[in-house]
Scaffold this active site. Structure first.
Site, PDB file in Angstrom:
ATOM      1  N   ASP A 222      68.434 -19.196 -45.232  1.00  0.00           N
ATOM      2  CA  ASP A 222      67.191 -18.461 -45.538  1.00  0.00           C
ATOM      3  C   ASP A 222      66.417 -19.214 -46.615  1.00  0.00           C
ATOM      4  OD1 ASP A 222      69.689 -17.121 -47.059  1.00  0.00           O
ATOM      5  OD2 ASP A 222      67.976 -17.252 -48.405  1.00  0.00           O
ATOM      6  N   ASP A 224      65.397 -17.772 -49.477  1.00  0.00           N
ATOM      7  CA  ASP A 224      65.519 -16.963 -50.684  1.00  0.00           C
ATOM      8  C   ASP A 224      64.230 -16.145 -50.900  1.00  0.00           C
ATOM      9  OD1 ASP A 224      67.358 -16.187 -52.730  1.00  0.00           O
ATOM     10  OD2 ASP A 224      66.121 -17.231 -54.171  1.00  0.00           O
TER      11      ASP A 224
HETATM   12  N1  LIG Z   1      69.341 -16.486 -50.805  1.00  0.00           N
HETATM   13  C1  LIG Z   1      70.617 -16.515 -51.169  1.00  0.00           C
HETATM   14  N2  LIG Z   1      70.982 -16.294 -52.451  1.00  0.00           N
HETATM   15  C2  LIG Z   1      72.286 -16.349 -52.812  1.00  0.00           C
HETATM   16  N3  LIG Z   1      73.294 -16.603 -51.967  1.00  0.00           N
HETATM   17  C3  LIG Z   1      72.979 -16.839 -50.694  1.00  0.00           C
HETATM   18  N4  LIG Z   1      73.741 -17.119 -49.625  1.00  0.00           N
HETATM   19  C4  LIG Z   1      72.939 -17.250 -48.564  1.00  0.00           C
HETATM   20  N5  LIG Z   1      71.638 -17.054 -48.902  1.00  0.00           N
HETATM   21  C5  LIG Z   1      71.642 -16.794 -50.231  1.00  0.00           C
END
Ligand SMILES: Nc1ncnc2[nH]cnc12
Ligand SMILES: CSC[C@H]1O[C@H](OP(=O)(O)O)[C@H](O)[C@@H]1O
Length: 305
Positions: A222, A224
């Site tokens: 992703d 974030d």
């Molecule tokens: N955006 C994110 N923040 C922290 N850990 C993750 N693991 C997968 N995506 C994450």
């Protein structure tokens, strides 16, 4: 308790979405209790087609019931070291802090920014009456990273995968379980963070304390929360993507583990980390209790000398 010599040189730690490996023959499960408790899962010992053995631990447990803050990192690393493992290939699902690291891409980071909150048991050297300091300026095994990266890239380049690998990146490790705010996500970018997870600390620190070569193969799930105009990350998005990433991660593991085993067996990787703790104890020998020395010998056998 395991015998302390299972002839397993390479350990794998599977993260979110990676609960088993492919192309291996099951040999046995080891239900180990270490001086720091039980690992996240029994250790699965399997053989490669050559007969060489590989150890596997599921970081969050086989049913994914252990939260990132509650992973028994000390037991996981101690158990691997105790059965003879010298190099750890760990996998992690990460968020991306950079436009060029798209979901599905792989990253092998070489630096860490620690944003955990001090609630994790992150060292073997606290509360035991000895003072020891490990070197952590280069938190991953540079030699193992350098060995693994071209092999991972070659696998991911194949038409059936066609996935990009990024190296030389910085992973931010946050406490969780809530994901970052948009302001935090933007701040991590300014600090130089490229990807973010909740797992690499204390795992990498403990591996260093136990003198294990440690490398982290990350799969991006992703973007974030930093992208203005886009909704911040959701669990639904992460889970969907880590399931699709997991086939690629298993292909990578299947493609590199024999080479990693061979280079470790030849003794070519480990001259960097092995022996690094030998002179790191500041406490006078006479002041070290027999109990502490016995406990530490579980991961650092020269405490029996
Ligand atoms: N955006 C994110 N923040 C922290 N850990 C993750 N693991 C997968 N995506 C994450
Ligand atoms: C399930 S999303 C957050 C979770 O995913 C990653 O786990 P792992 O590193 O074990 O693959 C991340 O670090 C978080 O723990």
């Amino acid at each position: 308790m395991a015998s302390g010599n299972e002839n397993v040189l390479v350990g794998c730690i599977g993260g979110s979405g990676l609960y088993h490996l492919d192309n291996l023959t099951f040999v046995k499960k080891l239900d180990i209790t270490t001086p720091w408790g039980k690992p996240s899962s029994p250790i699965t010992i399997s053989s490669l087609p050559s007969g060489d053995l590989i150890a596997f631990i599921s970081r969050h447990g086989p049913d994914h019931s252990i939260s990132p803050s509650e992973v028994p990192g000390r037991a996981n690393i101690a158990a691997l070291k105790h059965i003879g493992v010298q190099a750890v290939i760990a996998f992690s699902a990460v968020g991306s802090l950079r436009e060029e690291i798209a979901p599905g891409h792989f990253v092998i980071p070489d630096q860490i920014i620690d944003r955990t909150k001090g609630i994790r048991e992150d060292t073997y050297f606290r509360g035991i009456g000895v003072v020891m300091h490990s070197m952590f300026g280069e938190p991953f095994s540079q030699k193992l990273n350098g060995f693994v990266a071209p092999r991972v890239e070659a696998i991911l380049k194949k038409a059936e995968h066609n996935v990009e690998l990024h190296t030389g990146k910085t992973v931010v490790c946050m406490e969780g379980p809530a994901f970052s705010t948009r302001a935090e996500s933007l701040m991590y970018r300014q600090w130089g963070g490229d990807i973010i997870n909740m797992s690499v600390i204390p795992e990498a620190k403990l591996a260093r304390e136990a003198e294990l070569d440690y490398t982290l193969i990350c799969t991006s799930t992703d973007f974030d929360a930093w992208r203005t105009g886009h909704a911040p990350v959701t669990v639904e998005e992460v889970v969907k993507t880590f399931h699709t990433n997991s086939a690629n991660a298993r292909a990578v593991a299947a493609g590199i583990l024999q080479d990693v085993h061979d280079v470790v067996a030849e003794g070519k990787v480990l001259d960097e980390i092995k022996g690094s703790m030998r002179f790191s104890c500041v406490t006078k020998r006479d002041a070290q209790s027999a109990e502490t020395r016995e406990k530490l010998a579980y991961i650092l056998p020269y405490f029996t000398e």
